[in-house]
Design a protein around this motif. Structure first.
Motif, PDB file in Angstrom:
ATOM      1  N   VAL A  10       0.866  -1.180   0.000  1.00 38.40           N
ATOM      2  CA  VAL A  10       0.000   0.000   0.000  1.00 38.40           C
ATOM      3  C   VAL A  10       0.903   1.230   0.000  1.00 38.40           C
ATOM      4  N   HIS A  11       0.744   2.073  -0.991  1.00 36.52           N
ATOM      5  CA  HIS A  11       1.516   3.312  -1.078  1.00 36.52           C
ATOM      6  C   HIS A  11       0.543   4.476  -0.907  1.00 36.52           C
ATOM      7  N   VAL A  12       0.757   5.258   0.128  1.00 40.78           N
ATOM      8  CA  VAL A  12      -0.126   6.379   0.444  1.00 40.78           C
ATOM      9  C   VAL A  12       0.649   7.660   0.231  1.00 40.78           C
ATOM     10  N   GLY A  13       0.047   8.589  -0.512  1.00 40.44           N
ATOM     11  CA  GLY A  13       0.672   9.884  -0.738  1.00 40.44           C
ATOM     12  C   GLY A  13       0.412  10.808   0.424  1.00 40.44           C
ATOM     13  N   ASP A  14      -0.333  11.858   0.204  1.00 39.20           N
ATOM     14  CA  ASP A  14      -0.659  12.833   1.240  1.00 39.20           C
ATOM     15  C   ASP A  14      -2.032  12.537   1.823  1.00 39.20           C
ATOM     16  N   ILE A  15      -2.154  12.791   3.115  1.00 35.26           N
ATOM     17  CA  ILE A  15      -3.431  12.643   3.816  1.00 35.26           C
ATOM     18  C   ILE A  15      -3.710  13.950   4.522  1.00 35.26           C
ATOM     19  N   ARG A  16      -4.903  14.475   4.334  1.00 37.48           N
ATOM     20  CA  ARG A  16      -5.310  15.706   5.017  1.00 37.48           C
ATOM     21  C   ARG A  16      -6.598  15.421   5.780  1.00 37.48           C
ATOM     22  N   ALA A  21     -13.707  12.863  14.898  1.00 33.60           N
ATOM     23  CA  ALA A  21     -14.826  12.710  15.826  1.00 33.60           C
ATOM     24  C   ALA A  21     -14.346  12.053  17.119  1.00 33.60           C
ATOM     25  N   SER A  22     -15.187  12.089  18.132  1.00 32.90           N
ATOM     26  CA  SER A  22     -14.795  11.503  19.410  1.00 32.90           C
ATOM     27  C   SER A  22     -14.736   9.983  19.338  1.00 32.90           C
ATOM     28  N   ALA A  23     -15.458   9.387  18.434  1.00 34.75           N
ATOM     29  CA  ALA A  23     -15.399   7.933  18.240  1.00 34.75           C
ATOM     30  C   ALA A  23     -15.013   7.691  16.788  1.00 34.75           C
ATOM     31  N   SER A  24     -13.723   7.553  16.540  1.00 33.51           N
ATOM     32  CA  SER A  24     -13.289   7.428  15.157  1.00 33.51           C
ATOM     33  C   SER A  24     -12.100   6.485  15.057  1.00 33.51           C
ATOM     34  N   LEU A  25     -11.915   5.969  13.876  1.00 40.15           N
ATOM     35  CA  LEU A  25     -10.778   5.116  13.576  1.00 40.15           C
ATOM     36  C   LEU A  25     -10.312   5.458  12.178  1.00 40.15           C
ATOM     37  N   PHE A  26      -9.044   5.773  12.051  1.00 38.76           N
ATOM     38  CA  PHE A  26      -8.455   6.062  10.752  1.00 38.76           C
ATOM     39  C   PHE A  26      -7.441   4.975  10.486  1.00 38.76           C
ATOM     40  N   LEU A  27      -7.683   4.149   9.486  1.00 39.12           N
ATOM     41  CA  LEU A  27      -6.865   2.971   9.250  1.00 39.12           C
ATOM     42  C   LEU A  27      -6.463   2.907   7.791  1.00 39.12           C
ATOM     43  N   ILE A  28      -5.185   2.697   7.570  1.00 37.59           N
ATOM     44  CA  ILE A  28      -4.679   2.452   6.225  1.00 37.59           C
ATOM     45  C   ILE A  28      -3.954   1.122   6.277  1.00 37.59           C
TER      46      ILE A  28
END
Length: 63
Positions: A10-16, A21-28
């Motif tokens: 997995v190649h990820v460039g820029d993330i903005r 939120a108070s209940a969140s998950l950011f997954l790559i």
């Protein structure tokens, strides 16, 4: 049913991110396990569970 999964790089460039939120998950990518937990930042005595008190008097009631 036969299901084949082929994991590649997995190649990820820029993330903005603009907000979280108070209940969140950011997954790559992949995760073997995700453990969830919860915490309150207010004392338990400030939590009100039960009938709500109206903020304005009911119609026809005394002022």
């Amino acid at each position: 049913m036969n299901y084949t999964v082929i994991n590649r790089d997995v190649h990820v460039g820029d993330i903005r991110l603009t907000a979280v939120a108070s209940a969140s998950l950011f997954l790559i990518g992949d995760a073997d396990a995700i453990h969830l937990s919860s915490a309150f930042d207010t004392p338990p005595e400030s939590l009100i569970i039960g009938p709500f008190v109206p903020l304005v008097p009911a119609r026809g009631g005394a002022s």
